[in-house]
Structure formats: C-alpha cells, structure tokens
Write a protein that holds these residues in place. Structure first.
Motif, PDB file in Angstrom:
ATOM      1  N   ALA A   1      29.738   7.304  -4.708  1.00  0.00           N
ATOM      2  CA  ALA A   1      28.412   6.565  -4.419  1.00  0.00           C
ATOM      3  C   ALA A   1      27.841   6.199  -5.687  1.00  0.00           C
ATOM      4  O   ALA A   1      28.240   6.337  -6.839  1.00  0.00           O
ATOM      5  N   ASP A   2      27.143   4.971  -5.470  1.00  0.00           N
ATOM      6  CA  ASP A   2      26.623   4.415  -6.591  1.00  0.00           C
ATOM      7  C   ASP A   2      25.241   4.898  -7.113  1.00  0.00           C
ATOM      8  O   ASP A   2      24.285   4.695  -6.142  1.00  0.00           O
ATOM      9  N   ARG A   3      25.124   5.712  -8.072  1.00  0.00           N
ATOM     10  CA  ARG A   3      23.884   6.502  -8.196  1.00  0.00           C
ATOM     11  C   ARG A   3      22.682   5.731  -8.675  1.00  0.00           C
ATOM     12  O   ARG A   3      21.810   5.776  -8.895  1.00  0.00           O
ATOM     13  N   ALA A   4      23.101   4.355  -9.255  1.00  0.00           N
ATOM     14  CA  ALA A   4      22.013   3.416  -9.626  1.00  0.00           C
ATOM     15  C   ALA A   4      21.697   2.477  -8.573  1.00  0.00           C
ATOM     16  O   ALA A   4      21.488   1.345  -8.938  1.00  0.00           O
ATOM     17  N   ALA A   5      21.789   2.989  -7.324  1.00  0.00           N
ATOM     18  CA  ALA A   5      21.451   2.176  -6.317  1.00  0.00           C
ATOM     19  C   ALA A   5      20.124   2.409  -5.646  1.00  0.00           C
ATOM     20  O   ALA A   5      19.968   3.522  -5.406  1.00  0.00           O
ATOM     21  N   TRP A   6      19.536   1.376  -5.249  1.00  0.00           N
ATOM     22  CA  TRP A   6      18.408   1.726  -4.254  1.00  0.00           C
ATOM     23  C   TRP A   6      18.684   1.015  -2.773  1.00  0.00           C
ATOM     24  O   TRP A   6      19.440   0.210  -2.678  1.00  0.00           O
ATOM     25  N   MET A   7      18.287   1.737  -1.535  1.00  0.00           N
ATOM     26  CA  MET A   7      18.578   1.346  -0.105  1.00  0.00           C
ATOM     27  C   MET A   7      17.119   1.016   0.452  1.00  0.00           C
ATOM     28  O   MET A   7      16.191   2.001   0.109  1.00  0.00           O
ATOM     29  N   ARG A   8      17.047   0.004   1.228  1.00  0.00           N
ATOM     30  CA  ARG A   8      15.704  -0.415   1.636  1.00  0.00           C
ATOM     31  C   ARG A   8      15.397   0.962   2.620  1.00  0.00           C
ATOM     32  O   ARG A   8      16.142   1.138   3.645  1.00  0.00           O
TER      33      ARG A   8
ATOM     34  N   GLY B   1       7.765   5.297   7.211  1.00  0.00           N
ATOM     35  CA  GLY B   1       7.243   4.111   6.637  1.00  0.00           C
ATOM     36  C   GLY B   1       6.382   4.453   5.376  1.00  0.00           C
ATOM     37  O   GLY B   1       5.446   3.704   4.763  1.00  0.00           O
ATOM     38  N   ARG B   2       6.964   5.384   4.668  1.00  0.00           N
ATOM     39  CA  ARG B   2       6.120   5.890   3.263  1.00  0.00           C
ATOM     40  C   ARG B   2       6.374   5.123   2.330  1.00  0.00           C
ATOM     41  O   ARG B   2       5.776   4.718   1.246  1.00  0.00           O
ATOM     42  N   SER B   3       7.729   4.354   2.128  1.00  0.00           N
ATOM     43  CA  SER B   3       8.118   3.842   0.824  1.00  0.00           C
ATOM     44  C   SER B   3       8.818   2.499   1.370  1.00  0.00           C
ATOM     45  O   SER B   3       9.420   2.497   2.705  1.00  0.00           O
ATOM     46  N   GLU B   4       9.060   1.532   0.304  1.00  0.00           N
ATOM     47  CA  GLU B   4       9.838   0.236   0.289  1.00  0.00           C
ATOM     48  C   GLU B   4      11.657   0.884   0.470  1.00  0.00           C
ATOM     49  O   GLU B   4      12.187   0.141   0.945  1.00  0.00           O
ATOM     50  N   TRP B   5      11.781   1.399  -0.654  1.00  0.00           N
ATOM     51  CA  TRP B   5      13.265   1.796  -1.371  1.00  0.00           C
ATOM     52  C   TRP B   5      13.357   3.150  -1.190  1.00  0.00           C
ATOM     53  O   TRP B   5      12.382   4.118  -1.433  1.00  0.00           O
ATOM     54  N   THR B   6      14.724   3.475  -1.058  1.00  0.00           N
ATOM     55  CA  THR B   6      14.822   4.991  -1.346  1.00  0.00           C
ATOM     56  C   THR B   6      16.167   4.958  -2.477  1.00  0.00           C
ATOM     57  O   THR B   6      16.968   4.047  -2.309  1.00  0.00           O
ATOM     58  N   THR B   7      16.225   6.001  -3.304  1.00  0.00           N
ATOM     59  CA  THR B   7      17.421   6.089  -4.017  1.00  0.00           C
ATOM     60  C   THR B   7      17.620   7.772  -4.157  1.00  0.00           C
ATOM     61  O   THR B   7      16.680   8.582  -3.949  1.00  0.00           O
ATOM     62  N   VAL B   8      18.554   8.065  -4.760  1.00  0.00           N
ATOM     63  CA  VAL B   8      18.826   9.443  -4.947  1.00  0.00           C
ATOM     64  C   VAL B   8      19.411   9.734  -6.402  1.00  0.00           C
ATOM     65  O   VAL B   8      20.097   9.047  -7.079  1.00  0.00           O
ATOM     66  N   LEU B   9      18.524  10.603  -6.894  1.00  0.00           N
ATOM     67  CA  LEU B   9      18.843  11.063  -8.322  1.00  0.00           C
ATOM     68  C   LEU B   9      19.483  12.509  -8.379  1.00  0.00           C
ATOM     69  O   LEU B   9      18.869  13.450  -7.662  1.00  0.00           O
ATOM     70  N   CYS B  10      20.318  12.848  -9.238  1.00  0.00           N
ATOM     71  CA  CYS B  10      20.913  14.154  -9.312  1.00  0.00           C
ATOM     72  C   CYS B  10      20.063  14.570 -10.510  1.00  0.00           C
ATOM     73  O   CYS B  10      19.859  14.112 -11.717  1.00  0.00           O
ATOM     74  N   ALA B  11      19.794  15.884 -10.511  1.00  0.00           N
ATOM     75  CA  ALA B  11      19.102  16.522 -11.721  1.00  0.00           C
ATOM     76  C   ALA B  11      19.900  16.524 -12.738  1.00  0.00           C
ATOM     77  O   ALA B  11      21.272  17.092 -12.784  1.00  0.00           O
ATOM     78  N   GLY B  12      19.479  15.926 -13.988  1.00  0.00           N
ATOM     79  CA  GLY B  12      20.331  15.770 -15.159  1.00  0.00           C
ATOM     80  C   GLY B  12      20.399  14.205 -15.479  1.00  0.00           C
ATOM     81  O   GLY B  12      20.405  13.994 -16.353  1.00  0.00           O
ATOM     82  N   ASP B  13      20.260  13.472 -14.339  1.00  0.00           N
ATOM     83  CA  ASP B  13      20.111  11.866 -14.524  1.00  0.00           C
ATOM     84  C   ASP B  13      19.007  11.529 -15.052  1.00  0.00           C
ATOM     85  O   ASP B  13      17.991  12.264 -14.995  1.00  0.00           O
ATOM     86  N   LYS B  14      19.102  10.481 -16.134  1.00  0.00           N
ATOM     87  CA  LYS B  14      17.932  10.057 -16.493  1.00  0.00           C
ATOM     88  C   LYS B  14      17.707   8.605 -16.485  1.00  0.00           C
ATOM     89  O   LYS B  14      18.506   7.936 -16.475  1.00  0.00           O
TER      90      LYS B  14
ATOM     91  N   THR C   1       0.937  -1.271   0.018  1.00  0.00           N
ATOM     92  CA  THR C   1      -0.087  -0.103  -0.113  1.00  0.00           C
ATOM     93  C   THR C   1       0.826   1.130  -0.064  1.00  0.00           C
ATOM     94  O   THR C   1       0.371   2.374  -0.206  1.00  0.00           O
ATOM     95  N   THR C   2       2.188   1.169   0.263  1.00  0.00           N
ATOM     96  CA  THR C   2       3.211   2.183   0.047  1.00  0.00           C
ATOM     97  C   THR C   2       3.709   2.257  -1.256  1.00  0.00           C
ATOM     98  O   THR C   2       3.833   1.198  -1.847  1.00  0.00           O
ATOM     99  N   PRO C   3       4.296   3.584  -1.645  1.00  0.00           N
ATOM    100  CA  PRO C   3       5.055   3.511  -2.966  1.00  0.00           C
ATOM    101  C   PRO C   3       6.261   2.583  -2.954  1.00  0.00           C
ATOM    102  O   PRO C   3       6.870   2.367  -1.859  1.00  0.00           O
ATOM    103  N   LEU C   4       6.554   2.116  -4.320  1.00  0.00           N
ATOM    104  CA  LEU C   4       7.579   1.159  -4.141  1.00  0.00           C
ATOM    105  C   LEU C   4       9.019   1.888  -3.878  1.00  0.00           C
ATOM    106  O   LEU C   4       9.919   1.273  -3.095  1.00  0.00           O
ATOM    107  N   VAL C   5       9.143   3.031  -4.451  1.00  0.00           N
ATOM    108  CA  VAL C   5      10.489   3.811  -4.230  1.00  0.00           C
ATOM    109  C   VAL C   5      10.397   5.279  -3.962  1.00  0.00           C
ATOM    110  O   VAL C   5       9.215   5.915  -4.761  1.00  0.00           O
ATOM    111  N   ALA C   6      10.902   5.609  -3.115  1.00  0.00           N
ATOM    112  CA  ALA C   6      11.062   7.044  -2.997  1.00  0.00           C
ATOM    113  C   ALA C   6      12.183   7.669  -3.453  1.00  0.00           C
ATOM    114  O   ALA C   6      13.454   7.283  -3.142  1.00  0.00           O
TER     115      ALA C   6
END
Length: 533
Positions: free
Chosen positions: A155-162, A87-100, A11-16
């Motif tokens: 840092a691995d920009r293509a990574a998700w952390m729980r 508790g709002r998401s299952e996974w977290t990742t970081v994007l830099c503006a310009g990443d696609k 019921t929560t978003p997959l990724v923040a």
C-alpha cells in the motif's frame, strides 16, 4: 508557503486522516500527532479507534481534549472506511503511528489538487524513518504504474483517496496493511490513469511496519488484476515481491520479424533458440533477407524457408531498419507483431508467453524484454527518455543478482520505451500510430519514437524481467563510427529533439528528483525541480 496559500472555498475539511495505532508505542504516536499539528495547512481531521493499550489511549485522549481535530470513535476491529462521517471530508489518507509528515506535506498536496480538480487518487514520494529519527531510502516514484504497483504489493502510505470513492468500497481484510492496499486498489481500479496524480516530493517519512500477510495480499492483487482485464492471478515470490501469471484469454498468432544481411551464424543462433526453446505455441518467423550475398548465409536461409514456422522475405533496399520492418508487417499474418534482432538468443522458454500476455492487456502498447550481454551484464532494463540527450537504457551494465534502484530491475513496470531488439505489440496499435518512422529514423531511435507515439496515443509500454534473452548487441551492423554513419545519427538525434522536445526530459516513468546524466537512478544535483516562488 504561507503567503502562497489561498483560502479554500470548501466547508468540509480537506483531508480525513485515519490513524492506525497497531503495534505502536507512545513515543511514536506522539511524533505522528506533533507532525500533524505542525502542518502549514491546518484543514484536516484525524480519526482513530481507541486502542486497548492504556498508555496509547491516554496520549490520544489528552491530545483530543486540546485539539478538536482529533476524534476517537469506533471499536477495535472496525474497518477504516466506517470511521469516516458521510460527506465530512474531501480526501482520505491513512497514517501509521510513527509516520511523520513534513510541515509542508498537506500544503503540497493541496496545491497540486487545485490544478487537477478531476483527480481521484494522489500520491507523493516518501522515505524511511528509523527508531532514532534518521531518514534514509528515499522512494522517488514514477507516475502511475500499475504493473510496478502490483509487483511491489505494498500500500502507498503517502497516498490520498477521494473520500467519495472510499465510501463506495469496503474491505474485510483484518491485516491493516492489506486492508489499506485493498481499499487503494479498489479506488484505483475505478479510475482512469489521468485521474491518478503523482507529486514528486518527499511528503511522508515512513516508520517500519510488519510486512503484510503475503497470501491475503496476493488475493487482493489478483482481484485488481482481474478487474483490470489482465486475465491473470498474482502470487508471492521468494524475494518478497509478487508475480502476475502469464494469463491470457487466447493464443493469437505472433509474427516475429527478423531482418538480416548475411550473418548466418547469428541468424542460426537466433532462430534455433526460438524454435527449440519457445514454449508459446502459435508464432511465425519472418526472416527478412536484406540483400545477402554470402553463399553460406543464402544456403542457411533457404534451409529455414523449408521450415513450416519460417517465411523467407527478400528485400534488397538499402538498409533502413524502419522500412524493412514496416514492409514485413504489411505481409505478416499475426495479430501480434514481434520485432526481433538477428543477434538475439532465447534464455527463458516462457519469454513469448509473458510478452504476449502483457501485450493483450487493455491499455498496453509495446512490451519489452530483459536483455543480457553474453557476459551476464544487463543490456536492456527498459528505456528512460532524456538520458544523455535522447534516451538510454535503465540500469545498464547491472549484474545478475543486483536489483537496481528500489528493485526496479527485478520488477515488471511501465516505461516510456523499450528496445525493438525484442519487442511485442498488437498489430492494430502498430498501425494506429503509423509504424516505424522510415523517413527520419532509418536506424537509431525508431523504437523510442514508436513507443512515444504509442504513449501519446494513450497506451503504456511495459518492460518485463520474466522474458529473458541474450543480446549480442550490434554484432552484425557495427557501431556508428564512420563519418556517414555519424552524420546520419546526428540527424536522427536532431529529429527526436524537434519532434518530442521537452517530453524527452520529462519522463513520467522516471522521477524529476533523479538525474538525467546517469542510468543508475542517482539523485539530481543540482535539483531538477524547484518551488514555484
């Protein structure tokens, strides 16, 4: 892909997605937001601190009014982890503006995670995106490789952390890239290797960013090294990488085993270079004389037997490299074992300090060195399984100044195997896997087999470029060109395939996007991976 997407039960978003706008322009930001909105899996939310730049803020506010998944919150300087609603998401990742993100990015990550519910960290391959939108420099990564991760210091920009892991950690780093690295390292330090998953597909196109501040980066890398039990600190290098010191809690005795038959000149070159150049203080040399009959060699070996650091062992059995070394291990006094060919010559005085420090790390099996031919071409940069059928040397023949693929020829890393021409490991690990296979692998591939057994036992094998030696390869035994030697070699190849099967072609320290026909990390053509439909 849409047809193969099963609905999620959560019921929560997959990724923040935490969006970093540091140093961005409006065009780069729009590209990133469009790539998010184009995802096949729409189950995401993005959080961003309102930037001070009015143009960027206007772009974000305009998109947020039309797409409720983009949320502006917090104040400038707020740590990223504080933006996540509990508790709002299952996974977290970081994007830099310009990443696609390619449209299938979240789709692939979601699909991989459905088959691996215990994963706490997941990452994918990526490539570089220039200002004109052109892609280059694909980074086809290995599976989780702590030594390589630390040496690169990125840092691995293509990574998700729980998200539940992220919520338990914090960072005081002001540099966004160092802050992300700090969070990732804290999450990684709390996970077993089995809980770290690699997806071998390019799922991020990275925009260039300012390099992280090296001193702050070294601090967070050192903290990770200490948390991992490495007894070491990390410092930046002149070439932009990071080096782990050869730290260790003790100086255990190392038993260096050198089998030979005759070859006085080679043995003298080998042992003299060890005795004269090795800085490590606590070792013994076991010179295993396998039936020598040359008077010069016998006199030479008798001289060495009088040296307090050398023991001479006579073993007249027919040549069997595995059996000779196993027997020497049985009488070795050291808690660490070093397998050394008689055609090895020391270059760097700290070679044994480096190898011992790594061998003593928790979870490490065999440690291999960087070996050069006498003409300064690379002979051993670690072993990749599957090359030319069984295994081959990575970056074979590389020149002194060439870094190889993604500088991997310059950086310590876990690999499937390392050569026994110069190898160090704990005796307890050697014994636990039964030593070398004297019955089936008398000459070839016994080191690869040993390393694969160590890996199956739960240990990682590590190659280091900071232990450098010359290898006058096959100078004493010769090549496998006679009919008898060829028959023996063919039988050893057959045994390796029978024992290890598909594992030889599925090297976790390589990448399924790269070919198995060449040792220079070329793109596989045709591809070795495919979509599951």
């Amino acid at each position: 892909m849409r047809a193969a997407t099963a609905p999620r039960n959560g019921t929560t978003p997959l990724v923040a997605i935490l969006l970093d706008t540091t140093g961005a322009d409006a065009s780069a930001l729009r590209h990133t937001l469009k790539s998010l909105q184009a995802q096949l899996v729409e189950d995401w939310e993005a959080y961003v601190v309102p930037p001070s730049d009015e143009t960027l803020r206007t772009v974000l506010e305009d998109v947020a009014r039309r797409d409720m998944r983009l949320v502006l919150k917090g104040e400038r300087g707020a740590p990223w982890h504080t933006l996540l609603p509990a508790g709002r998401s299952e996974w977290t990742t970081v994007l830099c503006a310009g990443d696609k993100l390619p449209p299938h990015a979240i789709w692939h990550m979601d699909r991989a995670l459905r088959d691996a519910p215990d994963v706490g960290f997941i990452y994918a391959d990526d490539d570089r995106l220039d200002a004109r939108g052109r892609r280059s420099a694909p980074d086809f990564k290995p599976d989780w490789n702590p030594e390589l991760f630390v040496a690169r210091g990125d840092a691995d920009r293509a990574a998700w952390m729980r998200s539940s892991l992220v919520s338990r950690h914090s960072t005081a780093q002001s540099d966004p890239q160092v802050a992300l690295l700090d969070l990732q390292l804290q999450c990684l330090a709390s996970l077993r290797a089995e809980a770290i998953l690699h997806v071998p597909r390019i799922l991020l196109h990275r925009t260039p960013t300012r390099p992280p501040e090296p001193t702050a980066t070294a601090v967070v890398l050192s903290r990770f090294a200490q948390a991992s039990g490495w007894h070491a600190t990390v410092a930046p290098t002149a070439d932009g990488h990071f080096r782990v010191s050869a730290g260790r809690a003790a100086d255990p005795l190392v038993s260096l085993i050198i089998p030979t038959r005759n070859q006085a000149a080679l043995v003298r070159q080998c042992i003299d270079s060890i005795l004269q150049k090795t800085r490590y203080p606590h070792y013994e040399i076991l010179l295993v004389d396998n039936g020598s009959d040359d008077p010069e060699a016998l006199a030479c070996f008798a001289d060495y037997a009088r040296h307090p650091a050398v023991r001479l062992i006579r073993d007249d059995r027919p040549f069997n490299y595995s059996a000779l070394n196993n027997a020497a291990v049985d009488v070795a006094r050291g808690s660490l074992i070093g397998l050394v060919n008689n055609d090895i010559e020391v270059i760097t005085p700290e070679w044994l300090d480096e190898m011992v420090a790594i061998a003593l790390r928790p979870g490490v099996g065999a440690v291999g060195a960087k070996l050069w031919y006498p003409d300064d071409r690379l002979q051993h940069g670690g072993v990749i399984t599957g090359f030319r059928g069984v295994a081959g040397h990575a970056h074979w023949g590389l020149g002194r100044t060439d870094g190889g693929y993604r500088d991997r020829a310059l950086l310590p890393q876990a690999l499937s195997a390392v050569t026994a021409a110069c190898l160090v490991l704990r005796r307890s690990a050697f014994d636990a896997v039964g030593g070398l296979d004297a019955e089936n692998l008398a000459v070839a591939f016994n080191d690869v087999d040993l390393c694969l057994k160590l890996h199956a036992y739960g240990l990682r094998n590590v190659w280091t470029p900071y232990a450098e030696l010359y290898h006058h390869e096959s100078a004493s035994r010769g090549l496998d060109t006679t009919p008898a030697k060829k028959a023996r070699f063919d039988a050893e190849v057959a045994h390796m395939h029978a024992r290890w099967g598909a594992r030889l072609q599925e090297d976790p320290h390589y990448n399924a996007n790269l070919c198995m026909e060449h040792d220079s990390f070329l793109l596989a053509d045709p591809p070795r991976i495919a979509y599951p439909f």
